[in-house]
Design an enzyme around this catalytic site. Structure first.
Site, PDB file in Angstrom:
ATOM      1  CD  GLU A 119      -3.085  -1.015   2.198  1.00 51.22           C
ATOM      2  OE1 GLU A 119      -2.850  -0.347   3.219  1.00 51.22           O
ATOM      3  OE2 GLU A 119      -4.165  -1.586   1.994  1.00 51.22           O
ATOM      4  CD  GLU A 132      -3.972  -6.178   2.730  1.00 49.00           C
ATOM      5  OE1 GLU A 132      -4.770  -5.416   3.300  1.00 49.00           O
ATOM      6  OE2 GLU A 132      -2.740  -6.025   2.753  1.00 49.00           O
TER       7      GLU A 132
HETATM    8  C1  BG6 Z   1      -4.405  -2.892   4.831  1.00 47.70           C
HETATM    9  C2  BG6 Z   1      -3.093  -3.400   5.296  1.00 47.70           C
HETATM   10  O1  BG6 Z   1      -4.356  -1.511   4.981  1.00 47.70           O
HETATM   11  O2  BG6 Z   1      -5.568  -3.215   5.499  1.00 47.70           O
HETATM   12  C3  BG6 Z   1      -3.145  -4.397   6.444  1.00 47.70           C
HETATM   13  O3  BG6 Z   1      -2.263  -3.847   4.262  1.00 47.70           O
HETATM   14  C4  BG6 Z   1      -4.301  -4.035   7.347  1.00 47.70           C
HETATM   15  O4  BG6 Z   1      -1.904  -4.403   7.075  1.00 47.70           O
HETATM   16  C5  BG6 Z   1      -5.585  -4.163   6.563  1.00 47.70           C
HETATM   17  O5  BG6 Z   1      -4.364  -4.799   8.523  1.00 47.70           O
HETATM   18  C6  BG6 Z   1      -6.853  -3.921   7.350  1.00 47.70           C
HETATM   19  O6  BG6 Z   1      -6.768  -2.740   8.060  1.00 47.70           O
HETATM   20  P1  BG6 Z   1      -7.042  -2.703   9.616  1.00 47.70           P
HETATM   21  O7  BG6 Z   1      -6.718  -1.316  10.016  1.00 47.70           O
HETATM   22  O8  BG6 Z   1      -8.482  -3.028   9.770  1.00 47.70           O
HETATM   23  O9  BG6 Z   1      -6.166  -3.721  10.223  1.00 47.70           O
END
Ligand code: BG6
Length: 476
Positions: free
Chosen positions: A174, A371
């Protein structure tokens, strides 16, 4: 139908689950100085590791010691791949050593061997929100051009070591988060930068971005020299920005805000800065220092595929008076057509299909959704049977998003390589540092204060995802 070799799996990042933060010769990383927070209170950045503060990443879920049990559960779900990151400070504890730390390298040898033995292709992020803290303190992070060399030394060490074990590599997780300079956590986790009082954050950030783009391009070239079969991708936080209305001024505002994302993919894929970069920087008062040869480096180090995280969409209204404090995403107004998660993230599966189309039309490169997932408060069942949490809300979110991926592939003919669910096992939240913001198919007994046995247990979604993979996405 999705292709037979579609890469189904799960995704995590070292700092959010490994724990063992001082074991095996590991140095402190930028994520080790982040306290826990919650939806209202942001995580604090402390001056090094301070006694008396609670740092949730220090223990994570102790994956460092328990990974064989977890990998067996992933195999039971049928994962074809598993995405994790290498903790840079396990390999170069301070970041500027000349030689890598053998104990750190040996740990990932064991992990990758375990994954392969259980039929999973490792997908490895080189830099996922943690850089050696020494690089922040001694060099000012990626604001300093020297970081390019340290990053390459690290890449070379892991590319050579895992040349026959890892095929898929992601450069910087990211990388575009840091364009939001109002939240210092992004500068720290993307670039090991601690802003100084009064400095022009935009200037510092965009200079760091330039260094990272050059470093990434050099890494792609190096990786391909070491093993021409490597597939090396960029990794973007993809949040499509919609116009608040059909007023053309909103459309232009949305186009403008999308430039913050496209600038990165344009460089990564096309190998040069887009023309709009100059006006973006001029508007921000930014002057990028480049070196002779940078243009050539960018041109010669383009990526093999695009990977992205996708959680939500956002909406922009061109009027300065608009209430942009709505939900979840800085500068966004509420979208009346969508529901929001407990953390204010807009739930928008069509936005994923739209994004895949947009990116594929623009670049015609394979896309990997590395993701996607649903953070929620899970309730343990009073009388657990086969599973301990009935997470139908998570299943509903994932079902709709996988459906969107399928439509993008089957109807729109987008080339999607795979899909990995974020936080396939409960991990520490990056944004808030909470443990109760859970994404997993596997429940981990731990709370927001760090109490718990760390025992693992299956949720209802575990069995659901197992069926999805077994039918290659046909049964949702
Ligand atoms: C992304 C990241 O921003 O989203 C992860 O690559 C992160 O590291 C995931 O955990 C979800 O975000 P959060 O803040 O809910 O953990």
């Amino acid at each position: 139908m999705l292709p037979d070799n579609f890469l189904w799996g799960g995704a995590v990042a070292a700092h959010q689950l490994e724990g063992a933060y001082r074991e095996g010769g590991r140095g402190i990383s930028t994520s080790d100085i982040l306290t826990s927070g919650n939806a209202q209170t942001p995580r604090q950045i402390t001056d090094g590791v301070q006694p008396g503060c609670y740092y949730p990443n220090h223990e994570g879920i102790d994956f460092y010691h328990r990974y064989p049990e977890d990998v067996a559960l992933f195999e039971e779900m049928g994962f074809r791949c598993f995405r994790t990151s290498i903790s840079w400070s396990r390999i170069f504890p301070q970041g500027d050593e000349l030689e890598p730390n053998e104990e750190g390298l040996a740990f990932y040898d064991r992990l990758f061997d375990e994954l392969r033995a259980h039929g999973m292709e490792p997908v490895v992020t080189l830099c996922h929100f943690e850089l050696p803290y020494g690089l922040a303190m001694k060099y000012g992070g990626f604001r300093n051009r020297k970081l390019i060399d340290f990053y390459l030394r690290y890449c070379e060490a892991v590319f050579r070591r895992y040349k026959d074990k890892v095929k898929y590599w992601l450069l910087f997780n990211e990388i575009n988060n840091q364009t939001d300079t109002t939240r210092p956590i992004y500068a720290l986790t993307n670039s090991a930068i601690l802003f100084e009082e009064g400095e022009n954050r935009e200037q510092v950030t965009w200079q760091a971005v330039h260094h990272e783009l050059v470093a990434g391009a050099l890494a792609v070239r190096l990786g391909h020299e070491i093993n021409p079969a490597f597939q090396i991708g960029c990794m973007m936080a993809w949040v499509p920005i919609y116009p608040a209305s059909c007023n053309p001024k909103d459309m232009l505002a949305a186009t403008d805000r999308m430039h913050d994302r496209f600038l990165f993919t344009d460089v990564y894929v096309r190998g040069h800065y887009p023309d709009y970069a100059a006006s973006m920087w001029a508007k921000k008062g930014v002057h990028i220092k480049t070196q002779p040869g940078d243009e050539k480096i960018l041109a010669q180090g383009t990526v093999d595929f695009i990977s992205l995280s996708y959680y939500m969409s956002a909406v922009v209204d061109h009027r300065e008076s608009a209430d942009t404090d709505a939900k979840g995403f800085a500068g966004s107004v509420t979208n009346p057509y969508l529901q929001y998660s407990d953390w204010g993230w807009a739930i928008d599966p069509d936005g994923l299909r739209y994004s895949l189309n947009q990116l594929y039309e623009r670049y015609e490169l394979p896309i990997f959704v590395v993701e996607n997932g649903f953070g929620a408060y899970d309730q343990l069942m009073n009388t657990p049977g086969d599973y301990v949490v009935e997470d139908d809300y998570r299943i509903a979110y994932l079902r709709a998003h996988i459906q969107a991926v399928k439509q993008a592939v089957e109807v729109d003919r987008v080339n999607v390589m795979g899909y990995t669910v974020w936080g396939c096992i409960d991990v520490v939240s990056f944004g808030t540092g909470e443990f109760s913001k859970r994404y997993g198919f596997i429940y981990v007994d731990k709370d927001d204060q760090g109490n718990g046995t760390l025992q693992r247990a299956k949720k209802k979604s575990f069995y659901w995802y197992q069926k999805v993979i077994a039918t290659n996405g046909e049964e949702l």
